[in-house]
Scaffold this motif. Structure first.
Motif, PDB file in Angstrom:
ATOM      1  N   ASP A  77       1.035  -1.608  -0.056  1.00 15.23           N
ATOM      2  CA  ASP A  77      -0.081   0.128  -0.190  1.00 15.23           C
ATOM      3  C   ASP A  77       0.937   1.413  -0.203  1.00 15.23           C
ATOM      4  OD1 ASP A  77      -2.124  -1.578   0.022  1.00 15.23           O
ATOM      5  OD2 ASP A  77      -2.630  -1.139   1.968  1.00 15.23           O
ATOM      6  N   GLU A  78       2.048   0.985   0.903  1.00 19.00           N
ATOM      7  CA  GLU A  78       2.310   2.255   0.706  1.00 19.00           C
ATOM      8  C   GLU A  78       3.177   2.817  -0.676  1.00 19.00           C
ATOM      9  OE1 GLU A  78       5.863   1.229   4.027  1.00 19.00           O
ATOM     10  OE2 GLU A  78       4.292   2.167   5.561  1.00 19.00           O
ATOM     11  N   HIS A  79       3.826   1.528  -1.246  1.00 17.52           N
ATOM     12  CA  HIS A  79       4.832   2.321  -2.763  1.00 17.52           C
ATOM     13  C   HIS A  79       3.519   2.564  -3.589  1.00 17.52           C
ATOM     14  CE1 HIS A  79       8.240  -0.207  -0.451  1.00 17.52           C
ATOM     15  NE2 HIS A  79       9.083   0.654  -1.717  1.00 17.52           N
ATOM     16  N   LEU A  80       2.112   2.108  -3.490  1.00 17.40           N
ATOM     17  CA  LEU A  80       1.081   2.331  -4.099  1.00 17.40           C
ATOM     18  C   LEU A  80       0.539   3.411  -4.349  1.00 17.40           C
ATOM     19  CD1 LEU A  80      -0.503  -1.084  -5.004  1.00 17.40           C
ATOM     20  CD2 LEU A  80       0.952  -0.300  -6.276  1.00 17.40           C
ATOM     21  N   SER A  81       0.819   4.166  -3.199  1.00 20.72           N
ATOM     22  CA  SER A  81       0.440   4.969  -3.310  1.00 20.72           C
ATOM     23  C   SER A  81       1.499   6.495  -3.328  1.00 20.72           C
ATOM     24  CB  SER A  81      -0.016   5.569  -1.066  1.00 20.72           C
ATOM     25  OG  SER A  81      -1.078   4.462  -0.341  1.00 20.72           O
ATOM     26  N   ALA A  82       2.764   6.036  -2.978  1.00 24.79           N
ATOM     27  CA  ALA A  82       3.225   7.220  -3.524  1.00 24.79           C
ATOM     28  C   ALA A  82       3.594   7.122  -4.930  1.00 24.79           C
ATOM     29  CB  ALA A  82       5.026   6.547  -3.224  1.00 24.79           C
ATOM     30  N   MET A  83       3.600   5.957  -5.615  1.00 28.24           N
ATOM     31  CA  MET A  83       3.373   5.951  -7.298  1.00 28.24           C
ATOM     32  C   MET A  83       2.318   6.108  -7.504  1.00 28.24           C
ATOM     33  SD  MET A  83       3.691   2.463  -9.994  1.00 28.24           S
ATOM     34  CE  MET A  83       0.919   2.155  -9.730  1.00 28.24           C
ATOM     35  N   ARG A  84       0.370   6.766  -6.472  1.00 30.75           N
ATOM     36  CA  ARG A  84      -0.416   7.621  -6.800  1.00 30.75           C
ATOM     37  C   ARG A  84      -0.070   8.903  -7.004  1.00 30.75           C
ATOM     38  NH1 ARG A  84      -3.868   5.333  -3.600  1.00 30.75           N
ATOM     39  NH2 ARG A  84      -4.372   3.369  -5.130  1.00 30.75           N
ATOM     40  N   GLU A  85       1.034   9.098  -5.988  1.00 29.91           N
ATOM     41  CA  GLU A  85       0.971  10.677  -5.409  1.00 29.91           C
ATOM     42  C   GLU A  85       1.663  11.042  -7.190  1.00 29.91           C
ATOM     43  OE1 GLU A  85       2.428  11.190  -1.410  1.00 29.91           O
ATOM     44  OE2 GLU A  85       0.538  10.065  -0.890  1.00 29.91           O
ATOM     45  N   GLN A  86       2.944  10.560  -7.572  1.00 30.07           N
ATOM     46  CA  GLN A  86       3.835  11.011  -8.210  1.00 30.07           C
ATOM     47  C   GLN A  86       2.769  11.012  -9.600  1.00 30.07           C
ATOM     48  OE1 GLN A  86       7.097   7.686  -8.916  1.00 30.07           O
ATOM     49  NE2 GLN A  86       7.166   8.798 -10.522  1.00 30.07           N
ATOM     50  N   GLY A  87       2.107   9.693  -9.482  1.00 37.70           N
ATOM     51  CA  GLY A  87       1.227  10.607 -11.548  1.00 37.70           C
ATOM     52  C   GLY A  87       1.921   9.671 -12.430  1.00 37.70           C
ATOM     53  N   PRO A  88       1.255   9.492 -12.869  1.00 36.88           N
ATOM     54  CA  PRO A  88       1.206   8.806 -14.560  1.00 36.88           C
ATOM     55  C   PRO A  88       2.261   9.707 -15.017  1.00 36.88           C
ATOM     56  CG  PRO A  88      -0.750   9.424 -14.476  1.00 36.88           C
ATOM     57  CD  PRO A  88      -0.714  10.224 -13.051  1.00 36.88           C
ATOM     58  N   PRO A  89       3.036   9.105 -16.328  1.00 36.60           N
ATOM     59  CA  PRO A  89       3.268   7.504 -16.341  1.00 36.60           C
ATOM     60  C   PRO A  89       4.593   7.243 -15.035  1.00 36.60           C
ATOM     61  CG  PRO A  89       4.890   8.889 -17.923  1.00 36.60           C
ATOM     62  CD  PRO A  89       3.348   9.596 -17.130  1.00 36.60           C
ATOM     63  N   ALA A  90       4.408   5.958 -15.039  1.00 37.48           N
ATOM     64  CA  ALA A  90       4.851   5.446 -13.652  1.00 37.48           C
ATOM     65  C   ALA A  90       6.310   4.152 -14.293  1.00 37.48           C
ATOM     66  CB  ALA A  90       4.756   5.255 -12.789  1.00 37.48           C
ATOM     67  N   ASP A  91       7.139   4.180 -13.695  1.00 39.01           N
ATOM     68  CA  ASP A  91       7.712   2.568 -14.667  1.00 39.01           C
ATOM     69  C   ASP A  91       7.320   1.934 -13.129  1.00 39.01           C
ATOM     70  OD1 ASP A  91       9.372   0.525 -14.456  1.00 39.01           O
ATOM     71  OD2 ASP A  91      11.090   0.936 -14.183  1.00 39.01           O
ATOM     72  N   LEU A  92       6.224   0.678 -13.091  1.00 35.14           N
ATOM     73  CA  LEU A  92       5.799  -0.169 -12.324  1.00 35.14           C
ATOM     74  C   LEU A  92       7.469  -0.817 -11.353  1.00 35.14           C
ATOM     75  CD1 LEU A  92       2.984  -1.182 -11.386  1.00 35.14           C
ATOM     76  CD2 LEU A  92       3.576  -2.468 -12.924  1.00 35.14           C
ATOM     77  N   VAL A  93       7.828  -1.178 -12.886  1.00 37.71           N
ATOM     78  CA  VAL A  93       9.729  -2.271 -11.988  1.00 37.71           C
ATOM     79  C   VAL A  93      10.299  -1.222 -11.036  1.00 37.71           C
ATOM     80  CG1 VAL A  93      11.371  -3.262 -12.120  1.00 37.71           C
ATOM     81  CG2 VAL A  93      10.189  -3.452 -14.157  1.00 37.71           C
ATOM     82  N   ALA A  94      10.656  -0.530 -11.130  1.00 37.86           N
ATOM     83  CA  ALA A  94      10.953   0.589 -10.249  1.00 37.86           C
ATOM     84  C   ALA A  94      10.540   1.184  -8.903  1.00 37.86           C
ATOM     85  CB  ALA A  94      12.030   2.234 -11.328  1.00 37.86           C
TER      86      ALA A  94
END
Length: 413
Positions: A141-158
């Motif tokens: 959850d913490e990593h998905l929240s950080a990815m959501r806050e960063q916004g798209p696009p994102a590298d799902l691996v990193a």
């Protein structure tokens, strides 16, 4: 298989199990499917003559039932001094054909294998992993929240696939997560197909030194993590614990990271299966098994060497002849799975060999299953608009590693 014309003294050239050896098929036509040349082998025979990169002539086994039988047969050794790699891999040269490194139980037979494996079995049981699930869910959850806050696009691996299993295995072992850049880089070198023997040796020495320092620190200050329990509660030596730690740390994050990235790619390119999972999250545990079967990221297979002459399917496998067990071919065997080339998250994929089989079956399989189930479930529910941010042909595939996967997975939502 090679289509070279067999030499005149090659016996029975029309017999697929005895004709002159070919090399291991490795060329893929589609990113999620094993090489078609590999899959075609199941149509002709359960075992095939194979020429290894060093010129040795041995065997390739592709049939699911026979792969399981050999993996459960104590006459076939896993000792590294007897192994050969089926595809060119210069970085393996310092370790293949030599006695197992301390703690590297994957390269040992019983009783040494049992002595090393028994102390680590407890933390990886289903019951122990179930106790870890809340923490795994928190990390996800913490990593998905950080990815959501960063916004798209994102590298799902990193952003997700690599850090989640890395942090989980670090906490389990007692390895500082702040050291991840070093051990992730060295681990990638260790499993690369393209590095030199010198580079692989240097990476192994770096990892061994890093873990040995941690083990010696635990001798002075015991802890409740796995390294601490191995130090205080077993008779394993420091070098054995350090080597075992290297194995668990590197394989423990590389394999699950590969499956999280490649599994997401598989679902995004199979929208009907993605929709089925979103409509019925109860399918997720079975879907994880199906993804493991369908993708089989340990893509070159498992090496074994018979200690005595063994007859298989009417063929004599002589003592010392190398045998490669193709896990991808076994998991796509139509004799074991209906429509094996179809990804079907509603099927029962029980019996797949993505984690191997027998006494060497992956000790961390329950942890990997939990990470995949929790990680994919949270990703799909939390990002209903998840999609590839680049054409599928632009996704960089990790065909240059011993563990197949994606080097990056650009996504948007």
């Amino acid at each position: 298989m090679s289509k070279r014309r067999p030499p005149a003294d090659c016996p029975h050239p029309s017999d697929p199990a005895t004709r002159c050896p070919g090399t291991l098929p490795t060329r893929r036509d589609a990113p999620l499917d094993p090489p078609p040349g590999l899959l075609r082998l199941n149509e002709t025979a359960p075992l095939h003559r194979l020429r290894y990169p060093d010129g040795h002539e041995g065997w390739l086994i592709t049939r699911h039932s026979l792969v399981r039988a050999v993996l459960a047969d104590a006459r076939f050794s896993a000792r590294s001094e007897l192994k050969r790699v089926p595809a060119p891999r210069p970085g393996a040269d310092p370790f293949i054909g030599e006695p197992a490194l301390p703690g590297w139980l994957v390269d040992m037979d019983r009783p040494e294998h049992t002595r090393i494996r028994r102390p680590i079995s407890g933390p990886f049981t289903m019951r122990a992993v179930d106790r870890l699930r809340p923490r795994i869910r928190q990390i996800v959850d913490e990593h998905l929240s950080a990815m959501r806050e960063q916004g798209p696009p994102a590298d799902l691996v990193a952003s997700f696939a690599l850090p989640v299993p890395s942090l989980v295995i670090c906490e389990l072992l007692g390895v500082p997560y702040g050291s991840r850049a070093g051990f992730q880089r060295a681990g990638a070198v260790l499993f690369s197909l393209e590095v030199s023997a010198a580079q692989a040796t240097e990476a192994m020495a770096e990892l061994d030194g890093f873990l040995l320092d941690l083990v010696r620190h635990r001798r002075r200050r015991p802890g409740d993590d796995l390294l601490g329990r191995l130090v205080s509660g077993t008779d394993l030596g420091d070098e054995e614990i350090a080597g075992l730690g290297v194995l668990l740390l590197t394989a423990g994050h590389e394999t699950t990271a590969g499956m999280l990235g490649l599994g997401t790619l598989a679902l995004l390119t199979h929208p009907d299966q993605l929709a089925a999972l979103r409509a019925d999250p109860a399918l997720l545990p079975g879907a994880v098994e199906e993804l493991l079967r369908y993708l089989t990221i340990f893509h070159f297979g498992v090496p074994r060497t018979p200690l005595v002459d063994v007859e298989l399917e009417g063929r004599l496998i002589r003592a010392g002849e190398s045998v490669t067990l193709s896990l991808p071919a076994a998991n796509r065997d139509p004799a074991a799975f209906d429509a094996p080339d179809v990804l079907d998250v509603t099927r029962s994929a029980r019996g797949h060999v993505a984690f191997g089989y027998g006494v060497h079956q992956c000790v961390g399989q329950n942890l990997a299953r939990a990470e995949l189930e929790i990680g994919l479930g949270a990703l799909l529910s939390g990002f209903p608009g998840l999609r590839l941010a680049v054409p599928v042909e632009d996704v960089p595939l990790a065909a240059d590693s011993g563990f197949y996967g994606v080097h990056a997975l650009p996504v948007a939502w």
